[in-house]
Design a protein around this motif. Sequence first.
Motif, PDB file in Angstrom:
ATOM      1  N   LYS A  21       0.839  -1.208   0.000  1.00  0.00           N
ATOM      2  CA  LYS A  21       0.000   0.000   0.000  1.00  0.00           C
ATOM      3  C   LYS A  21       0.869   1.251   0.000  1.00  0.00           C
ATOM      4  O   LYS A  21       0.632   2.169  -0.774  1.00  0.00           O
ATOM      5  CB  LYS A  21      -0.905   0.007   1.227  1.00  0.00           C
ATOM      6  CG  LYS A  21      -1.992  -1.013   1.146  1.00  0.00           C
ATOM      7  CD  LYS A  21      -2.826  -0.992   2.394  1.00  0.00           C
ATOM      8  CE  LYS A  21      -3.110  -2.353   2.900  1.00  0.00           C
ATOM      9  NZ  LYS A  21      -2.347  -2.939   3.920  1.00  0.00           N
ATOM     10  N   ALA A 263      -8.080  13.743  -6.307  1.00  0.00           N
ATOM     11  CA  ALA A 263      -8.363  12.461  -5.679  1.00  0.00           C
ATOM     12  C   ALA A 263      -7.117  11.596  -5.650  1.00  0.00           C
ATOM     13  O   ALA A 263      -6.844  10.948  -4.633  1.00  0.00           O
ATOM     14  CB  ALA A 263      -9.490  11.754  -6.418  1.00  0.00           C
ATOM     15  N   ALA A 266      -4.740  12.713  -2.904  1.00  0.00           N
ATOM     16  CA  ALA A 266      -5.283  12.413  -1.581  1.00  0.00           C
ATOM     17  C   ALA A 266      -5.221  10.923  -1.290  1.00  0.00           C
ATOM     18  O   ALA A 266      -4.806  10.506  -0.206  1.00  0.00           O
ATOM     19  CB  ALA A 266      -6.722  12.911  -1.478  1.00  0.00           C
ATOM     20  N   ILE A 267      -5.578  10.102  -2.278  1.00  0.00           N
ATOM     21  CA  ILE A 267      -5.557   8.653  -2.056  1.00  0.00           C
ATOM     22  C   ILE A 267      -4.128   8.170  -1.852  1.00  0.00           C
ATOM     23  O   ILE A 267      -3.849   7.382  -0.948  1.00  0.00           O
ATOM     24  CB  ILE A 267      -6.231   7.925  -3.237  1.00  0.00           C
ATOM     25  CG1 ILE A 267      -7.734   8.201  -3.221  1.00  0.00           C
ATOM     26  CG2 ILE A 267      -5.975   6.427  -3.171  1.00  0.00           C
ATOM     27  CD1 ILE A 267      -8.465   7.695  -4.424  1.00  0.00           C
ATOM     28  N   ALA A 270      -3.041   9.088   1.562  1.00  0.00           N
ATOM     29  CA  ALA A 270      -3.751   8.307   2.579  1.00  0.00           C
ATOM     30  C   ALA A 270      -3.189   6.893   2.661  1.00  0.00           C
ATOM     31  O   ALA A 270      -3.065   6.337   3.758  1.00  0.00           O
ATOM     32  CB  ALA A 270      -5.236   8.266   2.262  1.00  0.00           C
ATOM     33  N   LEU A 271      -2.824   6.328   1.520  1.00  0.00           N
ATOM     34  CA  LEU A 271      -2.241   4.977   1.539  1.00  0.00           C
ATOM     35  C   LEU A 271      -0.907   4.986   2.279  1.00  0.00           C
ATOM     36  O   LEU A 271      -0.614   4.076   3.059  1.00  0.00           O
ATOM     37  CB  LEU A 271      -2.049   4.460   0.112  1.00  0.00           C
ATOM     38  CG  LEU A 271      -3.330   4.026  -0.603  1.00  0.00           C
ATOM     39  CD1 LEU A 271      -3.032   3.661  -2.046  1.00  0.00           C
ATOM     40  CD2 LEU A 271      -3.963   2.848   0.111  1.00  0.00           C
ATOM     41  N   PHE A 274      -1.640   5.195   5.954  1.00  0.00           N
ATOM     42  CA  PHE A 274      -2.150   3.916   6.422  1.00  0.00           C
ATOM     43  C   PHE A 274      -0.987   2.972   6.734  1.00  0.00           C
ATOM     44  O   PHE A 274      -0.948   2.315   7.780  1.00  0.00           O
ATOM     45  CB  PHE A 274      -3.057   3.352   5.322  1.00  0.00           C
ATOM     46  CG  PHE A 274      -3.720   2.064   5.664  1.00  0.00           C
ATOM     47  CD1 PHE A 274      -4.502   1.959   6.796  1.00  0.00           C
ATOM     48  CD2 PHE A 274      -3.595   0.964   4.832  1.00  0.00           C
ATOM     49  CE1 PHE A 274      -5.131   0.773   7.098  1.00  0.00           C
ATOM     50  CE2 PHE A 274      -4.221  -0.215   5.139  1.00  0.00           C
ATOM     51  CZ  PHE A 274      -4.988  -0.319   6.275  1.00  0.00           C
ATOM     52  N   LEU A 284      -1.581  -3.951  14.001  1.00  0.00           N
ATOM     53  CA  LEU A 284      -2.502  -3.726  12.895  1.00  0.00           C
ATOM     54  C   LEU A 284      -2.115  -4.528  11.672  1.00  0.00           C
ATOM     55  O   LEU A 284      -2.907  -4.799  10.806  1.00  0.00           O
ATOM     56  CB  LEU A 284      -2.529  -2.239  12.525  1.00  0.00           C
ATOM     57  CG  LEU A 284      -2.999  -1.300  13.614  1.00  0.00           C
ATOM     58  CD1 LEU A 284      -2.987   0.108  13.101  1.00  0.00           C
ATOM     59  CD2 LEU A 284      -4.387  -1.676  14.071  1.00  0.00           C
TER      60      LEU A 284
END
Lengths: 316, 329
Positions: A21, A263, A266-267, A270-271, A274, A284
């Motif tokens: 990711k 997008a 941002a994605i 965010a990955l 994460f 996790l």
Amino acid sequence: MEGLMKTLLRNIKQFMLDNPKAFIGIVIVLTVCLLCLLAPLLTEYAASARVGRPHQAPGGDHLLGTTRMGRDVWAQVLYGGRISLMVGFVAGTFVILMAMIVGIASGYFGGLVDNVLSLLTNLVMVIPSLPLMLVLAAFLDQVSPLVIAIIIGATSWPWGARVLRSQTLAIRNRDFVHAAEVMGESKKRMLFAEIMPNMMSILASSFIGTVIYAIMTQATLEFIGLGDPLSVTWGGMLYNADQTSAMRIGAWWEIVAPSVALASVAIGLALINFSIDEISNPKLKAQRIMAKFRREQNKAAKQQAAAPLTNAEQAS
Amino acid sequence: MKFILSRLGFYLLAFVTAVTINFFLPRMMPGDPIKSFLGRLAMNGGQITPETISALEALYGYSTSTPLWQQFFQYLGSVLAGDWGMSTRFFQPVFEVLGRGMLWTLLLVGTYLIVSYTLTTLLGIYVAWKRGTWTDSVITVGSVVVSSIPSVVMALVMYFIFASNLGWFPTSYAYHPSLDPAFSGEFIGSVAYHLVLPLLCMVALGMGNVMGMRSNMINQLGEDFIVMGWAKGVRDRKVMLHYGARNAILPMITSFAMSVGAIFGGSLIIEIIFNYPGLGQVMFQAMLARDYPLIQGYLLIMTMMVLGANFIADCLLFVLDPRLRTQLD
């Protein structure tokens, strides 16, 4: 030299396998950043010049078509990205510095300093930041991207400060910090050499979180019409497209291009975030460990199930 | 009791801070609303008399003749008395204009909170329980990706696809304009129908909570009392819900309190794009017309709502977490 390259490549490959990711996220973000940085090489047009007929469809001379003003959308995406990303990083840096100073100071010093700083943090936190930004922007009239970055930075640091404060409190009472204290280390060294390194993951994830938030908020502010009409940004492109009702007359590319850009950044971020969470909190990241465990369990169960069957077959 | 009182004191302080910001902002900024109004008036050939100026000063509650501190207390007093000035865009008291929008925003945000928090909490519990499986990967990565899409982009795309192009959902209003507000099935159906798309959009943007719940739950599942539960032979379902989730929900309430401002802020752009007549829409109109009293009123009412939500979260935590009660008594 060759050996060094090999190890480097192997490390990259290992990282990719371990954190797919994060890898995808990094690739997306780096690609967008590179595209924006190399804008002059990738397009011959300027972002805010009339270079074609209005509302030309994508393809041909204009890779992503043109706007109603006859501006090249591809050029606008590339040059606009520079400003949008810059705002994100400036605001992110501002927030992380502010959060570090306030959070670590109140966690480390405690007492009166903590009380005052915590009160300040909580106050800024409960006053809703988007409305506050709107009020500020309204009184400043149209605001330049840099001012937007500063406003975002000044209103969104409390979250990080609060997390850093509690983390500092937790670390401050660990044995190794007490040991450092007994050994007579200076306060500066304790803060920067003992406590800070334990907070890298939190710092990194709140930095990235703020960058995402800042890019999104900037787009929102500009979409509402508070941006500077002279600077080309992704949010400003959306605003212009919406104002000229691009969608109603079928000029979908005007909306889709900045949307995809926003997008994907941002994605991607965010990955990455994460994965930072996963790396810093191994609980996790049960994925592969659990999967391996399950596979073995299943295998064992199958063998067990298969064993009596073969016996039965033999009997018949 | 002491806990609740200290929180209330803090909320009062926060509200006064918001009022203070509202008071000093227009006085610090280069753009003086009265001067800009007079400028516009003069440009359109209007007459400027001392009466005009004093009328405007009364309208904006803003004057150069009284000392600043006196103005401040006047302002604070009138805000607390519910007199938030006149809207220059709607020519109505700010309080009334905001009240109308507030109804719809509360409906939207309230439904969102119920739907989204139920959905994400349950999903988070389930995914944490199934961690390491394909379901887990798909749901967690999916929710990270979906929730990180900027709200403007998400709302615009959904609006153009489902409302504008396919025509499945209405493109504006909170209920069909031919209907009169009434407690009838038709009216309620219309309200629900107009609510669906903005709500879906907000729920999609709020999917990030799955991650929070998942990590809380996974942290809880590593605790000794879970192992103890299993060792006693408690059924899986009970371990999951009564042992794990019961504790994992607590940080969610704190995070709800922290993010409620962002949720109300997020509803702003959704309302603007879907032409939903809530506070966001009112704010948008106020912005376009540079209706300063209304813009300031918006900040106040948002602060009040966030403080209210925080208070509810405090009370909930107090009820749900017995440790908090014993600690304080």
